[in-house]
Design an enzyme around this catalytic site. Structure first.
Site, PDB file in Angstrom:
ATOM      1  N   ARG A   1     -47.275  -9.262 -28.387  1.00 36.81           N
ATOM      2  CA  ARG A   1     -45.949  -9.528 -27.799  1.00 36.81           C
ATOM      3  C   ARG A   1     -46.115 -10.703 -26.851  1.00 36.81           C
ATOM      4  O   ARG A   1     -46.877 -10.625 -25.884  1.00 36.81           O
ATOM      5  CB  ARG A   1     -45.438  -8.299 -27.043  1.00 36.81           C
ATOM      6  CG  ARG A   1     -44.263  -8.623 -26.140  1.00 36.81           C
ATOM      7  CD  ARG A   1     -43.576  -7.400 -25.595  1.00 36.81           C
ATOM      8  NE  ARG A   1     -42.796  -6.738 -26.623  1.00 36.81           N
ATOM      9  CZ  ARG A   1     -41.827  -5.841 -26.390  1.00 36.81           C
ATOM     10  NH1 ARG A   1     -41.528  -5.506 -25.149  1.00 36.81           N
ATOM     11  NH2 ARG A   1     -41.164  -5.290 -27.371  1.00 36.81           N
TER      12      ARG A   1
ATOM     13  N   GLN B   1     -38.582  -4.028 -34.538  1.00 37.26           N
ATOM     14  CA  GLN B   1     -37.342  -3.386 -34.096  1.00 37.26           C
ATOM     15  C   GLN B   1     -36.278  -3.461 -35.181  1.00 37.26           C
ATOM     16  O   GLN B   1     -35.578  -2.485 -35.450  1.00 37.26           O
ATOM     17  CB  GLN B   1     -36.838  -4.053 -32.814  1.00 37.26           C
ATOM     18  CG  GLN B   1     -35.573  -3.425 -32.268  1.00 37.26           C
ATOM     19  CD  GLN B   1     -35.805  -2.019 -31.715  1.00 37.26           C
ATOM     20  OE1 GLN B   1     -36.652  -1.821 -30.853  1.00 37.26           O
ATOM     21  NE2 GLN B   1     -35.066  -1.031 -32.217  1.00 37.26           N
TER      22      GLN B   1
ATOM     23  N   HIS C   1     -38.072 -10.241 -33.453  1.00 39.42           N
ATOM     24  CA  HIS C   1     -38.553  -8.885 -33.130  1.00 39.42           C
ATOM     25  C   HIS C   1     -38.469  -8.036 -34.406  1.00 39.42           C
ATOM     26  O   HIS C   1     -37.639  -7.141 -34.534  1.00 39.42           O
ATOM     27  CB  HIS C   1     -37.692  -8.293 -32.009  1.00 39.42           C
ATOM     28  CG  HIS C   1     -38.282  -7.088 -31.335  1.00 39.42           C
ATOM     29  ND1 HIS C   1     -39.525  -6.573 -31.653  1.00 39.42           N
ATOM     30  CD2 HIS C   1     -37.789  -6.282 -30.346  1.00 39.42           C
ATOM     31  CE1 HIS C   1     -39.767  -5.523 -30.881  1.00 39.42           C
ATOM     32  NE2 HIS C   1     -38.728  -5.317 -30.080  1.00 39.42           N
TER      33      HIS C   1
ATOM     34  N   CYS D   1     -31.418  -1.688 -29.066  1.00 35.08           N
ATOM     35  CA  CYS D   1     -32.886  -1.568 -29.150  1.00 35.08           C
ATOM     36  C   CYS D   1     -33.500  -1.043 -27.852  1.00 35.08           C
ATOM     37  O   CYS D   1     -34.631  -0.590 -27.864  1.00 35.08           O
ATOM     38  CB  CYS D   1     -33.497  -2.912 -29.525  1.00 35.08           C
ATOM     39  SG  CYS D   1     -33.327  -4.181 -28.253  1.00 35.08           S
TER      40      CYS D   1
ATOM     41  N   ASP E   1     -27.521  -6.214 -27.451  1.00 31.63           N
ATOM     42  CA  ASP E   1     -28.820  -6.313 -26.771  1.00 31.63           C
ATOM     43  C   ASP E   1     -28.546  -6.950 -25.410  1.00 31.63           C
ATOM     44  O   ASP E   1     -27.447  -7.474 -25.170  1.00 31.63           O
ATOM     45  CB  ASP E   1     -29.785  -7.168 -27.627  1.00 31.63           C
ATOM     46  CG  ASP E   1     -31.197  -7.273 -27.043  1.00 31.63           C
ATOM     47  OD1 ASP E   1     -31.586  -6.396 -26.230  1.00 31.63           O
ATOM     48  OD2 ASP E   1     -31.921  -8.230 -27.402  1.00 31.63           O
TER      49      ASP E   1
ATOM     50  N   ARG F   1     -39.173   3.743 -34.069  1.00 31.67           N
ATOM     51  CA  ARG F   1     -40.194   2.694 -33.915  1.00 31.67           C
ATOM     52  C   ARG F   1     -41.562   3.245 -34.316  1.00 31.67           C
ATOM     53  O   ARG F   1     -42.345   2.576 -34.984  1.00 31.67           O
ATOM     54  CB  ARG F   1     -40.243   2.186 -32.460  1.00 31.67           C
ATOM     55  CG  ARG F   1     -39.022   1.394 -32.010  1.00 31.67           C
ATOM     56  CD  ARG F   1     -38.942   0.020 -32.644  1.00 31.67           C
ATOM     57  NE  ARG F   1     -40.096  -0.798 -32.372  1.00 31.67           N
ATOM     58  CZ  ARG F   1     -40.290  -1.504 -31.253  1.00 31.67           C
ATOM     59  NH1 ARG F   1     -39.371  -1.510 -30.323  1.00 31.67           N
ATOM     60  NH2 ARG F   1     -41.383  -2.246 -31.087  1.00 31.67           N
TER      61      ARG F   1
HETATM   62  N1   CP Z   1     -37.038  -2.223 -27.870  1.00 31.33           N
HETATM   63  C1   CP Z   1     -38.240  -2.589 -27.387  1.00 31.33           C
HETATM   64  O1   CP Z   1     -38.977  -3.382 -27.968  1.00 31.33           O
HETATM   65  O2   CP Z   1     -38.555  -1.967 -26.216  1.00 31.33           O
HETATM   66  P1   CP Z   1     -39.785  -2.311 -25.246  1.00 31.33           P
HETATM   67  O3   CP Z   1     -39.511  -3.671 -24.653  1.00 31.33           O
HETATM   68  O4   CP Z   1     -39.760  -1.210 -24.215  1.00 31.33           O
HETATM   69  O5   CP Z   1     -41.049  -2.319 -26.031  1.00 31.33           O
HETATM   70  N1  NVA Z   2     -34.006  -9.505 -26.400  1.00 31.28           N
HETATM   71  C1  NVA Z   2     -34.810  -8.607 -25.603  1.00 31.28           C
HETATM   72  C2  NVA Z   2     -35.348  -7.498 -26.439  1.00 31.28           C
HETATM   73  C3  NVA Z   2     -36.137  -6.474 -25.682  1.00 31.28           C
HETATM   74  C4  NVA Z   2     -36.737  -5.416 -26.537  1.00 31.28           C
HETATM   75  C5  NVA Z   2     -35.925  -9.397 -24.934  1.00 31.28           C
HETATM   76  O1  NVA Z   2     -36.523 -10.252 -25.589  1.00 31.28           O
HETATM   77  O2  NVA Z   2     -36.192  -9.171 -23.768  1.00 31.28           O
END
Ligand code: CP
Ligand code: NVA
Length: 311
Positions: free
Chosen positions: A105, A135, A132, A269, A228, A297
């Site tokens: 990530r 997700q 992502h 999400c 989101d 997930r």
């Molecule tokens: N939805 C999601 O990816 O959550 P986190 O940022 O908590 O991993």
């Molecule tokens: N769009 C958000 C998703 C979090 C799971 C971010 O990137 O922070």
């Protein structure tokens, strides 16, 4: 999906790959619920590189590896030499000597692509600024649970920021033949290259991708409405300015009613910011869907890991 494959973007998967992941995830979910062990990745190790915060991704990947009989290592970029400037290409080659898979990530999507290029083990994108995929695949899985296996012809509407979730949902919808409509404020539209790719994928499955600034238009006829956060990780300084611009894009009862479908579901999400992208009452009405989505997930990522790390 073949053993050894990376999962960087849903665009790179075939429709059969997507179906295989979702079908296998359902099988793994049923096994886990029935208490049937499934140590498909016994003796294997996943490295999990995090340059951003996480609740769901970290816990679901780590628990998922445990349930598959393997183990996971949490590797914060603050602790890795990566955080002190060791090149990604060296990190990739070193980790490939110890691990069986890497989950990452990070911010720039090109970092994940470079990691995958130099690693000779599977790399799984656990969120970049661009995409992502884990997700969005989970969202398809959850929609199947609520709407049935064949999603072709159903409409998914995304309302809010044209961000990583928008991009991956657009790719996901196109692969399964769902019509996808996105409504964002001006200046916050999805990435043009992603839209072009998604339109090409949609043409292959007979689906459509529509971009608008009008949230009412986007949700008309939608079976699923998704939103989101308005300020993603890394955009914290823009939070107040964005909140002012995004206000007309809030998922509230007035907007949900515009779908015209009494069976329409709302997804998120998480993490969710009540009073911003979604109201408390809409969130709570669809809490069952949203927390199924969070749970799933685990099942979907187990399927991905078992396929690419197990074979
Ligand atoms: N939805 C999601 O990816 O959550 P986190 O940022 O908590 O991993
Ligand atoms: N769009 C958000 C998703 C979090 C799971 C971010 O990137 O922070």
């Amino acid at each position: 999906m073949k053993k050894g494959m990376d999962l960087l973007s849903i665009h790179a998967l075939s429709a059969d790959d997507v179906d295989e992941i979702l079908t296998f995830a359902a099988d793994l979910k049923a096994k886990q619920k029935a208490g049937i062990t499934h140590p498909i990745l016994a003796g294997k190790t996943l490295g999990m590189i995090f340059e951003k915060a996480s609740t769901r991704t970290r816990v679901s990947f780590e628990v998922g590896m445990y349930q598959l009989g393997g183990q996971a290592l949490f590797l914060s970029s603050r602790d890795l030499q990566l955080g002190r400037g060791e090149p990604i290409k060296d990190t990739a080659r070193v980790l490939s000597r110890y691990l069986d898979g890497i989950m990452i990530r990070t911010y720039g999507h090109e970092c994940i692509e470079e990691l995958a290029r130099y690693a000779d083990i599977p790399v799984i994108n656990a969120l970049s600024d661009l995409l992502h995929p884990c997700q969005a695949l989970t969202d398809l899985f959850t929609i199947r649970e609520y709407k049935g296996k064949n999603l072709a012809g159903l409409k998914m509407a995304y309302v809010g920021d044209g961000n990583n979730m928008t991009h991956s949902l657009m790719y996901a919808a196109a692969k399964v033949g769902m019509n996808f409509a996105v409504a964002t404020p001006e200046g916050y539209e999805p990435n043009a290259e992603v839209v072009a790719n998604a339109k090409a994928d949609a043409a292959a499955t007979g689906a459509t991708v529509t971009i608008t600034h009008n949230p009412m238009e986007a949700v008309a006829g939608a079976a699923v409405i998704v939103t989101d956060t308005w300020a993603s990780m890394g955009q914290e300084a823009e939070h107040d300015a964005r909140t002012a611009v995004f206000r007309p894009y809030q998922v509230n009862w007035e907007l949900v009613a515009e779908s015209g479908d009494p069976r329409c579901i709302v997804m998120h999400c998480l993490p969710a910011y009540r009073g911003e992208e979604i109201t408390e009452d809409v969130f709570e009405e669809f809490a069952n869907v949203i927390f199924d989505e969070a749970e799933n997930r685990l099942h979907v990522q187990k399927a991905i890991m078992a396929l690419v790390m197990g074979g």
